[in-house]
Each structure stands twice: as C-alpha cells, then as structure tokens.
Design a protein around this motif. Sequence first.
Motif, short mmCIF file in Angstrom:
data_model
loop_
_atom_site.label_atom_id
_atom_site.label_comp_id
_atom_site.label_asym_id
_atom_site.label_seq_id
_atom_site.Cartn_x
_atom_site.Cartn_y
_atom_site.Cartn_z
N ASN A 143 -9.51 7.25 -3.36
CA ASN A 143 -9.13 8.65 -3.26
C ASN A 143 -10.32 9.53 -2.91
N THR A 144 -9.99 10.75 -2.55
CA THR A 144 -11.03 11.69 -2.17
C THR A 144 -11.65 12.33 -3.40
N GLN A 145 -12.86 12.74 -3.24
CA GLN A 145 -13.58 13.54 -4.23
C GLN A 145 -14.06 14.77 -3.46
N ARG A 146 -13.13 15.68 -3.21
CA ARG A 146 -13.37 16.82 -2.32
C ARG A 146 -14.56 17.69 -2.73
N ALA A 199 0.85 -1.20 0.00
CA ALA A 199 0.00 0.00 0.00
C ALA A 199 0.88 1.23 0.00
N ASP A 200 0.42 2.22 -0.72
CA ASP A 200 1.10 3.50 -0.77
C ASP A 200 0.06 4.57 -0.53
N GLY A 201 0.27 5.37 0.50
CA GLY A 201 -0.67 6.43 0.81
C GLY A 201 0.03 7.77 0.77
N GLY A 202 -0.62 8.69 0.13
CA GLY A 202 -0.05 10.03 0.08
C GLY A 202 -1.12 11.02 -0.33
N GLY A 203 -1.20 12.09 0.42
CA GLY A 203 -2.18 13.12 0.07
C GLY A 203 -3.59 12.59 0.11
N ASP A 204 -4.25 12.68 -1.00
CA ASP A 204 -5.67 12.31 -1.09
C ASP A 204 -5.89 10.93 -1.70
N MET A 205 -4.88 10.04 -1.65
CA MET A 205 -5.04 8.76 -2.30
C MET A 205 -4.30 7.64 -1.58
#
Length: 108
Positions: free
Chosen positions: A53-56, A32-38
């Motif tokens: 990911n986010t859908q701001r 897993a790789d997490g960074g920012g909005d994903m």
Amino acid sequence: MLDEATYSTLTSKVFKRLLASVDAADPDLLEADGGGDMVTITAVKTGEKVIVNTQRAVKQIWVAGRGEGVHFSLEPSGAWVDDKGRGLELYAWVKSCVEAASGVALSF
C-alpha cells in the motif's frame, strides 16, 4: 521529494504491474485484489497475504509480508528501494514474499 500527482502516477503503475503479474499466475494458487491505495495478494491454499500500500505522507510504498513491513522510497534511478539501506528492491521483495507464502514465483 515527489509531488502528489507524480507519486500517484508512479504508484498506480506499480500496482498495475503487480496485479498483471498475479493475473498471469494460476488462479488456484494466487488471488489479488486492488483498490484505491492497496493491493492484497493472497495465497489461496494457506490464506497468507502480502499487502502493498501507499504511504502518501512520506511518498513511499509499504509492503507487509514474511512477517515484516518494509518501506520503499523512489531512488533517482527509478527503482523503489527499502528505506533502511538493506538493499531490497520493491519487486524482488514482493516476489520473495509471494513465493514464501504460496510457492509461486511471480514474473515482472
């Protein structure tokens, strides 16, 4: 609708929970790789990915996996549920996508 600060806090908690679940799995099977909005979860043997990911703009979380993208909205109960009324819950859908890609059953 959620304000930006609350949305950011809630999505951060979701991402941390996803990453912790993958971290508990066999690293020879899942990464897993997490960074920012994903968060990207990769099945090591096949290279298949599940992307969260986010859908701001609409305060949703989007999940790509099993050949489709699904948008999840926060319900008053606190559960993230798909916005098309299919009855999909975020963690159950991610678990299903990861299991289909890797054979690994995540535990949340």
